[in-house]
Scaffold this active site. Structure first.
Site, PDB file in Angstrom:
ATOM      1  N   HIS A  32      73.953 -41.474  42.458  1.00  0.00           N
ATOM      2  CA  HIS A  32      74.416 -42.056  43.715  1.00  0.00           C
ATOM      3  C   HIS A  32      75.031 -43.419  43.386  1.00  0.00           C
ATOM      4  O   HIS A  32      74.618 -44.060  42.414  1.00  0.00           O
ATOM      5  CB  HIS A  32      73.186 -42.226  44.617  1.00  0.00           C
ATOM      6  CG  HIS A  32      73.462 -42.669  46.015  1.00  0.00           C
ATOM      7  ND1 HIS A  32      73.656 -43.988  46.342  1.00  0.00           N
ATOM      8  CD2 HIS A  32      73.553 -41.976  47.177  1.00  0.00           C
ATOM      9  CE1 HIS A  32      73.852 -44.082  47.644  1.00  0.00           C
ATOM     10  NE2 HIS A  32      73.795 -42.876  48.176  1.00  0.00           N
ATOM     11  N   ASP A  82      65.488 -43.238  40.116  1.00  0.00           N
ATOM     12  CA  ASP A  82      65.912 -43.245  41.510  1.00  0.00           C
ATOM     13  C   ASP A  82      65.213 -42.074  42.186  1.00  0.00           C
ATOM     14  O   ASP A  82      65.589 -40.911  41.988  1.00  0.00           O
ATOM     15  CB  ASP A  82      67.436 -43.115  41.576  1.00  0.00           C
ATOM     16  CG  ASP A  82      67.943 -42.935  43.005  1.00  0.00           C
ATOM     17  OD1 ASP A  82      67.119 -42.720  43.909  1.00  0.00           O
ATOM     18  OD2 ASP A  82      69.171 -42.987  43.187  1.00  0.00           O
ATOM     19  N   GLN A 129      65.477 -39.079  46.600  1.00  0.00           N
ATOM     20  CA  GLN A 129      65.425 -37.684  47.052  1.00  0.00           C
ATOM     21  C   GLN A 129      64.178 -36.942  46.582  1.00  0.00           C
ATOM     22  O   GLN A 129      63.912 -35.839  47.066  1.00  0.00           O
ATOM     23  CB  GLN A 129      66.679 -36.925  46.581  1.00  0.00           C
ATOM     24  CG  GLN A 129      67.977 -37.440  47.181  1.00  0.00           C
ATOM     25  CD  GLN A 129      68.015 -37.363  48.709  1.00  0.00           C
ATOM     26  OE1 GLN A 129      67.232 -36.658  49.341  1.00  0.00           O
ATOM     27  NE2 GLN A 129      68.917 -38.128  49.296  1.00  0.00           N
ATOM     28  N   LYS A 161      64.049 -41.522  54.388  1.00  0.00           N
ATOM     29  CA  LYS A 161      64.304 -40.132  54.002  1.00  0.00           C
ATOM     30  C   LYS A 161      63.009 -39.319  53.988  1.00  0.00           C
ATOM     31  O   LYS A 161      63.013 -38.144  53.630  1.00  0.00           O
ATOM     32  CB  LYS A 161      64.961 -40.084  52.619  1.00  0.00           C
ATOM     33  CG  LYS A 161      66.371 -40.697  52.593  1.00  0.00           C
ATOM     34  CD  LYS A 161      66.997 -40.571  51.225  1.00  0.00           C
ATOM     35  CE  LYS A 161      68.169 -41.492  51.004  1.00  0.00           C
ATOM     36  NZ  LYS A 161      69.376 -41.080  51.714  1.00  0.00           N
ATOM     37  N   CYS A 217      78.418 -40.506  48.597  1.00  0.00           N
ATOM     38  CA  CYS A 217      78.135 -41.650  47.720  1.00  0.00           C
ATOM     39  C   CYS A 217      77.931 -41.210  46.273  1.00  0.00           C
ATOM     40  O   CYS A 217      77.140 -41.826  45.542  1.00  0.00           O
ATOM     41  CB  CYS A 217      76.930 -42.460  48.195  1.00  0.00           C
ATOM     42  SG  CYS A 217      77.235 -43.277  49.747  1.00  0.00           S
TER      43      CYS A 217
HETATM   44  N1  7TS Z   1      69.814 -42.508  45.568  1.00  0.00           N
HETATM   45  C1  7TS Z   1      69.959 -41.262  46.018  1.00  0.00           C
HETATM   46  C2  7TS Z   1      69.747 -40.111  45.099  1.00  0.00           C
HETATM   47  C3  7TS Z   1      70.288 -41.061  47.368  1.00  0.00           C
HETATM   48  O1  7TS Z   1      70.419 -39.820  47.832  1.00  0.00           O
HETATM   49  C4  7TS Z   1      70.477 -42.178  48.217  1.00  0.00           C
HETATM   50  C5  7TS Z   1      70.919 -42.025  49.646  1.00  0.00           C
HETATM   51  C6  7TS Z   1      70.289 -43.455  47.675  1.00  0.00           C
HETATM   52  C7  7TS Z   1      69.969 -43.583  46.350  1.00  0.00           C
HETATM   53  C8  7TS Z   1      70.413 -44.691  48.491  1.00  0.00           C
HETATM   54  O2  7TS Z   1      69.382 -44.759  49.422  1.00  0.00           O
HETATM   55  P1  7TS Z   1      69.357 -45.933  50.473  1.00  0.00           P
HETATM   56  O3  7TS Z   1      68.170 -45.635  51.308  1.00  0.00           O
HETATM   57  O4  7TS Z   1      69.252 -47.183  49.708  1.00  0.00           O
HETATM   58  O5  7TS Z   1      70.646 -45.832  51.229  1.00  0.00           O
HETATM   59  N2  7TS Z   1      71.640 -40.852  49.898  1.00  0.00           N
HETATM   60  C9  7TS Z   1      72.377 -40.588  50.998  1.00  0.00           C
HETATM   61  C10 7TS Z   1      73.031 -39.366  51.160  1.00  0.00           C
HETATM   62  O6  7TS Z   1      72.981 -38.454  50.376  1.00  0.00           O
HETATM   63  N3  7TS Z   1      73.710 -39.397  52.333  1.00  0.00           N
HETATM   64  O7  7TS Z   1      73.494 -40.582  52.912  1.00  0.00           O
HETATM   65  C11 7TS Z   1      72.665 -41.325  52.096  1.00  0.00           C
END
Ligand code: 7TS
Length: 420
Positions: free
Chosen positions: A136, A213, A216, A239, A378
């Site tokens: 990401h 990371d 997910q 999430k 992303c």
């Molecule tokens: N890493 C992964 C694997 C992700 O899927 C996401 C967010 C992030 C980092 C960042 O997370 P955040 O909470 O800091 O934003 N993924 C997604 C997505 O797949 N669609 O919208 C956000």
């Protein structure tokens, strides 16, 4: 060879999805066209159960006060609730102590914390950081920024055509004396569950430290940071049934102790003079200013909610839904699914439909209440690797039913009809 996750799930209990759905008020509403919401976008953010909404409401109604600063009843209650949530989160990922659980805003901020604090104290020009091609943007851009500032080197473990990481490629990169290996436990596009234990062991054997990371993985799998032996592990509450605005950086205490603070201000200090300060102890050293108190409490309630369901049961449910979805989607002429087979992936199905732009697919599905995401999610370099600008992506969680997958499939047939 790595042992894939689903071969390890023993005798999971089926989730009572009908009962679970009653906990999510949003699933009862309809779209403006009067369609029931078929929410297939949990990878972006999950929906929230009443238990989480009520925990945050109760805090504001009964216990609102700033934490760590007062001795009055409300301040003590708020502090106990905020710190109690940290204890729950520590237990949820099996951290050795809650001092290793740093509240951040989200996964992105957790990764940036490591990039600013650990990496700027430990990496110099020429030092190698290994990432993967499936990251990401939040696990790419902070390292690119450091590369521009410090002249570190970046290399990327290749993604194979089937959506798995090329571990031979990784082994070859490890010969180059990397300082850090930072990778996603589960891809938000391909759904690939990476063999984190092996990746971490190999990194340690090569003398590197590891950052995972977990944005997910923590919502969907049982994660044990000590069994993984991860040095840093990042994830977001939103999430995993929790609120937006709060995430976690887990770090081994020896590493966190040795790191300089990230943001400066109140709460992260022991003592301040006009020209100097002494940083606070863990975890407060990394939590400057008034934090997201209600959100931490909501996060604790989310962890309780998921723990009650059982993470292995959740993973098994998602596996069943994903296997069904892949089977049904594969039936549709012109649909191409990205990522590995169901036994190596979590609840994500990113796909293209021949001759139709992914945004059009998503827009037409929305007319029937089916919520999927379209775009590069992303992960632009990953899409480039597969030679496409975008995919449509359906993603599944504890409340997803096979009937909803059928609605998705019917909707795609409708898109095909409309586009001839
Ligand atoms: N890493 C992964 C694997 C992700 O899927 C996401 C967010 C992030 C980092 C960042 O997370 P955040 O909470 O800091 O934003 N993924 C997604 C997505 O797949 N669609 O919208 C956000």
């Amino acid at each position: 060879m790595p042992v894939y996750f689903f071969t390890l799930l023993l005798n999971p209990m089926p989730l009572n999805v009908e009962q679970i759905r009653k906990d999510f008020p949003i699933l009862e509403r309809e779209t403006q066209r009067g369609k029931r919401i078929i929410y297939l976008d949990s990878t972006a953010t999950s929906q929230k159960p009443v238990q989480v909404i009520e925990a945050m409401n109760n805090y504001y109604r009964r216990s609102n006060a700033n934490i760590h600063r007062g001795v009055h009843t409300l301040a003590e209650e708020a502090t106990a609730m905020y710190e109690g949530a940290r204890e729950k989160i520590a237990k949820f990922i099996n951290a050795a102590t809650s001092r290793e659980i740093i509240y951040t805003r989200n996964t992105t901020e957790s990764i940036n914390l490591v990039a600013y604090s650990w990496a700027r104290a430990n990496l110099k020009a020429g030092d190698l950081v290994i990432l993967t091609e499936m990251e990401h943007h939040s696990n790419l851009v902070p390292w690119q920024m450091l590369q521009a500032e410090r002249g570190i080197q970046l290399e990327f473990i290749s993604v194979l055509e089937d959506g798995l990481l090329d571990l031979d490629d990784y082994a070859a990169l490890l010969d180059r004396n990397p300082k850090l290996v930072s990778f996603t436990h589960m891809s938000n596009v391909l759904g690939t569950i990476n063999p984190a234990t092996d990746i971490i062991r190999m990194a340690h054997d090569a003398g590197a430290i590891t950052l995972v990371d977990g944005a997910q993985s923590v919502p969907h799998l049982s994660v044990d940071v000590r069994a993984l032996n991860a040095d840093f592990y990042a994830f977001s509450a939103h999430k995993m049934c929790g609120p937006t605005g709060i995430g976690i950086l887990y770090g081994k205490s020896a590493l966190l102790e040795a790191m300089p603070p990230f943001l400066g201000g109140g709460d992260m200090i022991k003592e301040v003079k006009l020209r100097s300060f002494r940083p606070n102890t863990l975890p407060h050293k990394f939590e400057a200013g008034t934090p997201a108190i209600a959100e931490a409490i909501g996060f604790g309630a989310a962890v309780d909610y998921l723990s009650n369901l059982g993470m292995d049961n959740i993973a098994a449910h998602e596996h069943e839904i994903t296997a069904y979805a892949l089977e049904r989607l594969e039936e549709i002429p012109g649909v191409k699914i990205f990522g590995p087979a169901a036994d190596k992936k979590g609840g994500v199905a990113a796909f293209t439909l021949e001759g139709v732009h992914p945004h059009d697919v998503a827009q037409i599905l929305d007319q029937d209440g089916v919520a999927v995401r379209a775009g590069h999610h992303c992960a632009q370099p990953l899409h480039e690797k597969f030679g496409i600008p975008a995919t449509s992506r359906a993603s599944f969680y504890i409340y997803t039913t096979k009937e909803e997958v059928d609605m998705l499939v019917n909707g795609i047939y409708k898109v095909k009809e409309m586009f001839g």
